[in-house]
Design a protein around this motif. Structure first.
Motif, PDB file in Angstrom:
ATOM      1  N   UNK A  72       0.834  -1.211   0.000  1.00  0.00           N
ATOM      2  CA  UNK A  72       0.000   0.000   0.000  1.00  0.00           C
ATOM      3  C   UNK A  72       0.864   1.255   0.000  1.00  0.00           C
ATOM      4  N   UNK A  73       1.978   1.240   0.722  1.00  0.00           N
ATOM      5  CA  UNK A  73       2.914   2.368   0.754  1.00  0.00           C
ATOM      6  C   UNK A  73       3.463   2.652  -0.641  1.00  0.00           C
ATOM      7  N   UNK A  74       3.836   1.589  -1.352  1.00  0.00           N
ATOM      8  CA  UNK A  74       4.402   1.768  -2.693  1.00  0.00           C
ATOM      9  C   UNK A  74       3.365   2.330  -3.672  1.00  0.00           C
ATOM     10  N   UNK A  75       2.106   1.928  -3.503  1.00  0.00           N
ATOM     11  CA  UNK A  75       1.064   2.405  -4.416  1.00  0.00           C
ATOM     12  C   UNK A  75       0.642   3.837  -4.101  1.00  0.00           C
ATOM     13  N   UNK A  88       0.504   9.667   7.395  1.00  0.00           N
ATOM     14  CA  UNK A  88       0.755   9.011   6.124  1.00  0.00           C
ATOM     15  C   UNK A  88       1.263   7.599   6.393  1.00  0.00           C
ATOM     16  N   UNK A  89       1.178   6.713   5.402  1.00  0.00           N
ATOM     17  CA  UNK A  89       1.582   5.320   5.621  1.00  0.00           C
ATOM     18  C   UNK A  89       3.063   5.219   5.937  1.00  0.00           C
ATOM     19  N   UNK A 147      -2.416   1.492  10.649  1.00  0.00           N
ATOM     20  CA  UNK A 147      -3.584   1.877   9.869  1.00  0.00           C
ATOM     21  C   UNK A 147      -4.266   3.103  10.446  1.00  0.00           C
ATOM     22  N   UNK A 148      -4.394   3.160  11.771  1.00  0.00           N
ATOM     23  CA  UNK A 148      -5.018   4.315  12.401  1.00  0.00           C
ATOM     24  C   UNK A 148      -4.111   5.543  12.354  1.00  0.00           C
ATOM     25  N   UNK A 149      -2.801   5.338  12.545  1.00  0.00           N
ATOM     26  CA  UNK A 149      -1.858   6.455  12.530  1.00  0.00           C
ATOM     27  C   UNK A 149      -1.661   7.034  11.132  1.00  0.00           C
ATOM     28  N   UNK A 150      -1.911   6.219  10.102  1.00  0.00           N
ATOM     29  CA  UNK A 150      -1.649   6.664   8.739  1.00  0.00           C
ATOM     30  C   UNK A 150      -2.510   7.873   8.344  1.00  0.00           C
ATOM     31  N   UNK A 151      -3.655   8.031   9.005  1.00  0.00           N
ATOM     32  CA  UNK A 151      -4.503   9.173   8.696  1.00  0.00           C
ATOM     33  C   UNK A 151      -3.836  10.491   9.039  1.00  0.00           C
ATOM     34  N   UNK A 167       7.173   3.820  10.403  1.00  0.00           N
ATOM     35  CA  UNK A 167       8.383   3.984  11.214  1.00  0.00           C
ATOM     36  C   UNK A 167       8.176   3.464  12.632  1.00  0.00           C
ATOM     37  N   UNK A 168       6.912   3.418  13.058  1.00  0.00           N
ATOM     38  CA  UNK A 168       6.582   2.890  14.387  1.00  0.00           C
ATOM     39  C   UNK A 168       7.040   1.442  14.541  1.00  0.00           C
TER      40      UNK A 168
END
Length: 427
Positions: A266-269, A396-397, A389-393, A402-403
């Protein structure tokens, strides 16, 4: 503590290994041991294939059902939490009914429910099927690793079990190839379903395993005693500390790894803007690095010791994860090539798990010990993908991923309370 000889805790300095001795681990196996390696390799490689169809399909699934980042991450977390239940159950079952019979049950379970995921009419049904797939997925690794560890000699156990671990990269690569093919042939709303349906194929491996593979003598000779083993045994005074810190070690390694496994496609896309084919190119470097890492990590565990190998690759994996996700998009080619060392280190850290956990526990509790600690690690490590998933909002992914570096720090610290087991005979 488990029975580990004082000799195995001390550094053993051995002369450099000659090229012709590098396959000694295979030549020293009996014929039944070689068949066990093949059966466990097939089981875990196909297990990997069925796991990877979800991370590769996450973007398409989210679009089909209109999912948020948290809901998408929950699919992966549910799989891993359920795998902990399956792994613990399979470990106890392996002590009671045998390694091979348990191996067959787990393969059938993960193959069946992976295929059913492709038929799910809604998100809730998919979540249930993926949880049930996780039950089989969790039990396969511990069972196959114990089977091979009990056939291998003490000197070469690390490499023998690492070969089984390397099949994870083979299954991963097969899943990426199938993903690239299917997503180029079908619209994404259909493609992810077709990809899941191909997950039924691993059930065919059961036919070969049933006819060719048998349990090792170290288990069958003590079967009466082992059959009385239970989960309770690993929490008794002599094994409690081992169980606690082995579970924390597994939590750290798997929290970091599943951060990469779940969110990297998902990060790459989304943040690198890559197409299906472009993502496959990036993943090629990661997967080839992983395959090399699994095999090389087995050599390190036999030469440097189990604990030093875990320490080395925990530090390197955490550092490379930060580099991979935080380098600017303008360094596209550099990030692509960085995938090889990231895949290498994040995979090499797992090469010692099968041998280390088998050596920490006596035969009467080996299945329960290995099944519980490794899969407890999966369960807690599973919360890393959901948290990301929650932090990505907000971050960002890439920023949220990094977590995952903190997980590797946990693995490093847990090793201070575990013994070195290199060259230990199985008790």
């Amino acid at each position: 503590m488990s029975d580990v000889t004082s000799e195995s805790r001390s550094p053993v300095h051995e002369p450099p290994e000659l090229p012709e001795r590098r396959m000694a681990w295979w030549r020293e196996l009996p014929a039944r041991g070689k068949r066990a390696v093949v059966g466990a390799f097939l089981g875990f490689g196909l297990d990997s294939y069925d796991f990877w169809v979800l991370p590769l399909s996450l973007t398409a699934i989210a679009a089909t059902f209109g999912l948020s980042g948290g809901q998408t991450g929950l699919l992966a977390t549910t799989t891993l939490v359920a795998s902990a239940i399956g792994g613990v159950a399979a470990g106890v079952l392996a002590d009671r009914i045998g390694r091979v019979r348990t191996l067959m049950i787990t393969v059938i379970a993960y193959a069946l429910f992976t295929a059913l995921c492709g038929l799910a009419p809604n998100y809730e049904t998919l979540l249930v099927f993926r949880a049930l797939q996780g039950v089989g997925f969790g039990g396969e690794w511990a069972t196959g690793a114990i089977l091979v560890a009990e056939y291998a000699t003490a000197r070469h156990r690390g490499r023998a079990v690492a070969v089984i671990q390397s099949s994870w990269a083979v299954g991963w690569g097969a899943a990426v190839l199938m993903y690239t093919l299917v997503f180029n042939l079908f619209d994404q709303d259909v493609a992810w379903r077709v990809l899941f349906l191909t997950g039924a194929l691993p059930a065919l491996a059961v036919i070969w395993i049933r006819r060719r593979v048998v349990d090792a003598p170290v288990y069958t000779e003590r079967r009466t005693q082992a059959a009385r083993g239970s989960l309770r045994a690993i929490f008794r005074t002599d094994l409690l500390r081992t169980t606690v810190f082995a579970a924390l070690l597994a939590t750290g390694c798997q929290g970091g790894y599943y951060t990469i496994a779940t969110w990297l496609p998902a990060f790459l896309k989304t943040e690198r803007g890559l197409s299906v084919v472009g993502t496959g190119g990036y993943l090629f470097f990661l997967i080839t690095g992983a395959f090399a890492g699994y095999l090389t990590g087995g050599y390190f565990t036999d030469r440097l010791g189990r604990k030093n190998t875990f320490r080395l690759f925990a530090v390197l994996s955490g550092a490379l994860l930060l580099l991979y996700t935080q380098l600017p998009a303008s360094t596209g080619s550099a990030v692509m090539y960085l995938g090889f060392p990231l895949g290498f280190c994040a995979s090499a850290i797992f090469s010692g798990f099968g041998s280390f956990l088998a050596e920490l526990y006596p035969s009467r509790a080996r299945g329960a010990g290995q099944g519980f600690t490794y899969n407890f690690g999966r369960a807690l490590g599973a919360f890393f993908p959901a948290a990301i998933g929650f932090l990505s909002g907000q971050l960002g992914i890439g920023g949220a991923m990094a977590f995952g570096a903190f997980a590797y720090a946990l693995a490093f610290v847990a090793l201070f309370w575990l013994p070195e087991t290199r060259n230990a005979e199985l008790a």
